[in-house]
Design a protein around this motif. Structure first.
Motif, PDB file in Angstrom:
ATOM      1  N   GLY A 276      -3.509 -19.806  48.576  1.00 19.98           N
ATOM      2  CA  GLY A 276      -3.675 -20.083  50.001  1.00 19.98           C
ATOM      3  C   GLY A 276      -2.703 -19.327  50.888  1.00 19.98           C
ATOM      4  N   THR A 277      -1.409 -19.391  50.556  1.00 20.81           N
ATOM      5  CA  THR A 277      -0.394 -18.731  51.390  1.00 20.81           C
ATOM      6  C   THR A 277      -0.565 -17.215  51.438  1.00 20.81           C
ATOM      7  N   PRO A 278      -0.793 -16.520  50.302  1.00 20.22           N
ATOM      8  CA  PRO A 278      -1.027 -15.070  50.383  1.00 20.22           C
ATOM      9  C   PRO A 278      -2.241 -14.701  51.224  1.00 20.22           C
ATOM     10  N   PHE A 279      -3.238 -15.606  51.276  1.00 18.72           N
ATOM     11  CA  PHE A 279      -4.419 -15.365  52.109  1.00 18.72           C
ATOM     12  C   PHE A 279      -4.082 -15.490  53.593  1.00 18.72           C
ATOM     13  N   LEU A 280      -3.217 -16.441  53.943  1.00 14.33           N
ATOM     14  CA  LEU A 280      -2.903 -16.705  55.351  1.00 14.33           C
ATOM     15  C   LEU A 280      -1.860 -15.746  55.919  1.00 14.33           C
ATOM     16  N   ASP A 281      -0.981 -15.227  55.078  1.00 16.84           N
ATOM     17  CA  ASP A 281       0.123 -14.386  55.571  1.00 16.84           C
ATOM     18  C   ASP A 281      -0.338 -13.220  56.440  1.00 16.84           C
ATOM     19  N   PRO A 282      -1.285 -12.382  55.984  1.00 15.48           N
ATOM     20  CA  PRO A 282      -1.703 -11.257  56.846  1.00 15.48           C
ATOM     21  C   PRO A 282      -2.354 -11.722  58.140  1.00 15.48           C
TER      22      PRO A 282
END
Length: 299
Positions: A276-282
């Protein structure tokens, strides 16, 4: 490769055993995985091709996007494939490799967060010395040291995992390999092993979060002396970073700071942490930074 005489593979129970839910897992996380890779790749290409994104902040953001892609890829493809598989098998060697990758890229992400916070501190609190302190050579040395520290941490986790004896059922009640789920199926007392995990992974999470909290408290305190326009710009840069830090460290502390206690939501917390977090970062950095949005329009 990694070897263990008592077990050659593990059976992953995954997120769910329901056939319909497994199809939903496949579709949802396929979208998340593709979105993560495409989003972070777009940020990387954008930074590399843009002349306006050459500051140290975007140099570190480049590595954050790269690490995000690798971190998500260490678990997401296996989760997606297993969602359509009758038997969710992972070999002992693949399990140890996944532990290595998870901790390598997870630890590297933490170090990049700290480097980005230091960059914000120097830019806001010592603007006249910023070009001299945050030179490209200095940034490169900091990144190399971060990779070395992450590698050492990851190797320590793998060594700990390799010492675990497995003599019973090889059912891993998780969708990926990590130390906590392996502790549940090892045939030895894990009290001391849990303490080692807390003093290693848990301490890295807690100490790093403390350092980040101190840095941003100092930054926010120093903003009182800035003009309204300068304060607004500085807060905009810091807010996106603080948001990403909170999203990352919340699950990280939940997972590693108190590993002897397991909860039903452990797997979902790990999903939010690794996928989830790697998806939201960009998305967060793209939506909150005007320079990135303008550069993407030009690209």
């Amino acid at each position: 490769m990694w070897e263990n005489s008592n077990v050659t593979q593990f059976i992953l129970l995954g997120l769910t055993q329901n056939p319909l839910s497994q199809k939903m897992v496949f579709l949802i996380f396929l979208i998340f995985s593709v979105g993560t890779v495409l989003g972070n790749t777009l940020v990387i290409v954008n930074i590399e091709s843009s002349r306006t994104l050459g500051s140290p902040m975007y140099y570190f953001l480049f590595y954050l996007s790269f690490v995000d892609s690798c971190y998500s890829t260490s678990t997401a493809p296996k989760l997606i494939v297993d969602a359509l598989s009758a038997k969710k098998l992972i070999s002992y060697s693949e399990c140890m490799t996944q532990i290595f990758a998870l901790h390598l890229f997870g630890c590297m992400e933490i170090f990049v967060f700290i480097l980005m916070a230091v960059d914000h501190y120097v830019a806001i609190c010592k603007p006249l010395h910023y070009p001299r302190i945050m030179r490209r050579q200095v940034c490169l040395i900091l990144i190399v040291l971060a990779w070395i520290g992450s590698f050492m941490h990851s190797i320590a986790q793998v060594i700990l995992a390799l010492r675990l004896p497995f003599c019973g059922p090889n059912l891993n009640d998780h969708y990926c390999c990590d130390l906590q789920p392996l502790f549940k199926i090892t045939c030895t007392d894990t009290y001391l092993l849990n303490l080692l995990l807390v003093t290693n992974s848990g301490a890295i999470c807690l100490v790093s979060l403390t350092i980040l909290t101190i840095i941003y408290n100092v930054i926010l305190h120093s903003l009182r002396n800035h003009s309204a326009e300068g304060r607004k710009k500085a807060l905009s840069n810091c807010t996106s970073h603080i948001t990403v830090v909170v999203l990352f460290f919340g699950p990280c502390i939940f997972i590693y700071a108190n590993p002897p206690n397991t909860f039903p939501m452990d797997k979902m917390v790990t999903v939010s942490h690794t996928i989830g977090t790697p998806f939201l970062d960009p998305l967060i950095y793209t939506l909150r930074k005007a320079e990135v949005k303008n550069a993407m329009r030009n690209l």
